[in-house]
Design a protein around this motif. Sequence first.
Motif, PDB file in Angstrom:
ATOM      1  N   ASP A 110      12.109   2.705 -10.351  1.00  0.00           N
ATOM      2  CA  ASP A 110      12.916   1.491 -10.212  1.00  0.00           C
ATOM      3  C   ASP A 110      12.380   0.338 -11.052  1.00  0.00           C
ATOM      4  O   ASP A 110      12.803  -0.810 -10.889  1.00  0.00           O
ATOM      5  CB  ASP A 110      12.986   1.069  -8.737  1.00  0.00           C
ATOM      6  CG  ASP A 110      11.607   0.854  -8.120  1.00  0.00           C
ATOM      7  OD1 ASP A 110      10.604   1.183  -8.791  1.00  0.00           O
ATOM      8  OD2 ASP A 110      11.529   0.365  -6.974  1.00  0.00           O
ATOM      9  N   THR A 111      11.440   0.645 -11.963  1.00  0.00           N
ATOM     10  CA  THR A 111      10.878  -0.377 -12.845  1.00  0.00           C
ATOM     11  C   THR A 111      11.462  -0.201 -14.243  1.00  0.00           C
ATOM     12  O   THR A 111      11.131   0.769 -14.945  1.00  0.00           O
ATOM     13  CB  THR A 111       9.340  -0.265 -12.907  1.00  0.00           C
ATOM     14  OG1 THR A 111       8.806  -0.333 -11.585  1.00  0.00           O
ATOM     15  CG2 THR A 111       8.758  -1.386 -13.758  1.00  0.00           C
ATOM     16  N   PRO A 112      12.356  -1.092 -14.697  1.00  0.00           N
ATOM     17  CA  PRO A 112      13.076  -0.919 -15.974  1.00  0.00           C
ATOM     18  C   PRO A 112      12.181  -0.745 -17.194  1.00  0.00           C
ATOM     19  O   PRO A 112      12.559  -0.056 -18.145  1.00  0.00           O
ATOM     20  CB  PRO A 112      13.918  -2.197 -16.079  1.00  0.00           C
ATOM     21  CG  PRO A 112      14.103  -2.636 -14.663  1.00  0.00           C
ATOM     22  CD  PRO A 112      12.820  -2.281 -13.967  1.00  0.00           C
ATOM     23  N   SER A 113      11.002  -1.322 -17.173  1.00  0.00           N
ATOM     24  CA  SER A 113      10.132  -1.186 -18.343  1.00  0.00           C
ATOM     25  C   SER A 113       9.531   0.212 -18.443  1.00  0.00           C
ATOM     26  O   SER A 113       9.060   0.619 -19.510  1.00  0.00           O
ATOM     27  CB  SER A 113       9.011  -2.236 -18.291  1.00  0.00           C
ATOM     28  OG  SER A 113       8.242  -2.084 -17.100  1.00  0.00           O
ATOM     29  N   TYR A 114       9.561   0.956 -17.325  1.00  0.00           N
ATOM     30  CA  TYR A 114       9.025   2.314 -17.316  1.00  0.00           C
ATOM     31  C   TYR A 114      10.126   3.374 -17.377  1.00  0.00           C
ATOM     32  O   TYR A 114      10.006   4.365 -18.078  1.00  0.00           O
ATOM     33  CB  TYR A 114       8.181   2.540 -16.062  1.00  0.00           C
ATOM     34  CG  TYR A 114       6.946   1.671 -15.983  1.00  0.00           C
ATOM     35  CD1 TYR A 114       6.213   1.342 -17.121  1.00  0.00           C
ATOM     36  CD2 TYR A 114       6.506   1.169 -14.766  1.00  0.00           C
ATOM     37  CE1 TYR A 114       5.081   0.552 -17.053  1.00  0.00           C
ATOM     38  CE2 TYR A 114       5.372   0.371 -14.679  1.00  0.00           C
ATOM     39  CZ  TYR A 114       4.665   0.069 -15.820  1.00  0.00           C
ATOM     40  OH  TYR A 114       3.543  -0.724 -15.756  1.00  0.00           O
ATOM     41  N   TRP A 115      11.167   3.185 -16.594  1.00  0.00           N
ATOM     42  CA  TRP A 115      12.287   4.129 -16.544  1.00  0.00           C
ATOM     43  C   TRP A 115      13.606   3.377 -16.672  1.00  0.00           C
ATOM     44  O   TRP A 115      13.758   2.290 -16.129  1.00  0.00           O
ATOM     45  CB  TRP A 115      12.303   4.889 -15.209  1.00  0.00           C
ATOM     46  CG  TRP A 115      11.224   5.909 -15.043  1.00  0.00           C
ATOM     47  CD1 TRP A 115       9.968   5.701 -14.538  1.00  0.00           C
ATOM     48  CD2 TRP A 115      11.292   7.293 -15.376  1.00  0.00           C
ATOM     49  NE1 TRP A 115       9.260   6.861 -14.533  1.00  0.00           N
ATOM     50  CE2 TRP A 115      10.037   7.875 -15.031  1.00  0.00           C
ATOM     51  CE3 TRP A 115      12.284   8.113 -15.918  1.00  0.00           C
ATOM     52  CZ2 TRP A 115       9.760   9.221 -15.220  1.00  0.00           C
ATOM     53  CZ3 TRP A 115      12.011   9.469 -16.095  1.00  0.00           C
ATOM     54  CH2 TRP A 115      10.766  10.003 -15.752  1.00  0.00           C
ATOM     55  N   SER A 116      14.549   3.963 -17.391  1.00  0.00           N
ATOM     56  CA  SER A 116      15.900   3.408 -17.455  1.00  0.00           C
ATOM     57  C   SER A 116      16.879   4.476 -16.967  1.00  0.00           C
ATOM     58  O   SER A 116      16.538   5.657 -16.895  1.00  0.00           O
ATOM     59  CB  SER A 116      16.254   2.970 -18.880  1.00  0.00           C
ATOM     60  OG  SER A 116      16.257   4.071 -19.774  1.00  0.00           O
ATOM     61  N   TRP A 117      18.093   4.030 -16.650  1.00  0.00           N
ATOM     62  CA  TRP A 117      19.123   4.950 -16.160  1.00  0.00           C
ATOM     63  C   TRP A 117      20.303   4.898 -17.105  1.00  0.00           C
ATOM     64  O   TRP A 117      20.759   3.829 -17.490  1.00  0.00           O
ATOM     65  CB  TRP A 117      19.530   4.573 -14.736  1.00  0.00           C
ATOM     66  CG  TRP A 117      18.390   4.778 -13.781  1.00  0.00           C
ATOM     67  CD1 TRP A 117      17.403   3.879 -13.476  1.00  0.00           C
ATOM     68  CD2 TRP A 117      18.087   5.967 -13.069  1.00  0.00           C
ATOM     69  NE1 TRP A 117      16.499   4.440 -12.609  1.00  0.00           N
ATOM     70  CE2 TRP A 117      16.893   5.712 -12.327  1.00  0.00           C
ATOM     71  CE3 TRP A 117      18.689   7.211 -12.962  1.00  0.00           C
ATOM     72  CZ2 TRP A 117      16.312   6.675 -11.507  1.00  0.00           C
ATOM     73  CZ3 TRP A 117      18.110   8.166 -12.137  1.00  0.00           C
ATOM     74  CH2 TRP A 117      16.936   7.897 -11.418  1.00  0.00           C
ATOM     75  N   ALA A 118      20.766   6.066 -17.515  1.00  0.00           N
ATOM     76  CA  ALA A 118      21.800   6.128 -18.544  1.00  0.00           C
ATOM     77  C   ALA A 118      22.781   7.250 -18.245  1.00  0.00           C
ATOM     78  O   ALA A 118      22.564   8.091 -17.375  1.00  0.00           O
ATOM     79  CB  ALA A 118      21.163   6.339 -19.918  1.00  0.00           C
TER      80      ALA A 118
END
Length: 268
Positions: A110-118
């Motif tokens: 849930d940390t955007p700098s580590y994981w993104s959702w696409a």
Amino acid sequence: MEQVTENCISLILSFTTPLDTCRASCVSTEFRSAADSDELWNKFSPSDLSQILSRSLSTLTYNTKRQLYFLLCDSPVLLDDGNVSFSLDKTSGKKCFMLAARRLLISWGDTPSYWSWASNYKSRFSEVAVLQYVWWLCIRGKMKTGMLSPHTTYEAYLIFKLYENAYGLESAKTSIRFVSEREDVPSDEAITVYPYTRSSASNSEQRNGEVSWRRKDGWMEIKTGEFETGTRDDDEVETRFMSIEGQVKGGLIVQGIEFRPKQPVAVK
């Protein structure tokens, strides 16, 4: 054979397999009629199939239970708001489930700098998880064993892709456990895996750990463990894919974790 009734042929076929039944349907008109029996294909299908399909918003179009069987083998349906897919194993009729990335426990997910959702990665789900940058990689998937086919050896697979410039993912560790048995799997019991394709793995890697395979749908998969559903209908199984060594990692695209029956080894 002229004196053998269709019901009797259907009963005999019920002790074979779905694929054997399809072969038998070529024997004669009587066998073909018996092999198309809804009652027969109900026996090949999970007893809770109607309950499972009630969790889907999709409308399936079919005329016979045989058509439904092969429809579910070739075209997984989405359940539970689109975060779980369900299909049948074509050779046995046993249940297969894939948990979408949104249903997995991803450290720092849930940390955007580590994981993104696409989306738009030709995934069966609306979203995939894309690894941007982490030092500590840990992905966990849990499945209630009561949802699976009983008395069956299951295998768990991470379904993923790698960007061409992926890094830090030359190897990882996987494990699997029954939640009721222990808090965690000791590190010395974890299995070493190599996410890159078999053609890029060295001979020593192929001997000492699992390597990935390319699926028909274009995704990669790597085995994370196996287990028996035997007497554990009220238990929960957890599988992990992790890399916690001091190395930066990036470029991993996660579709989900699939649980499916282990296929028998072909006799040469």
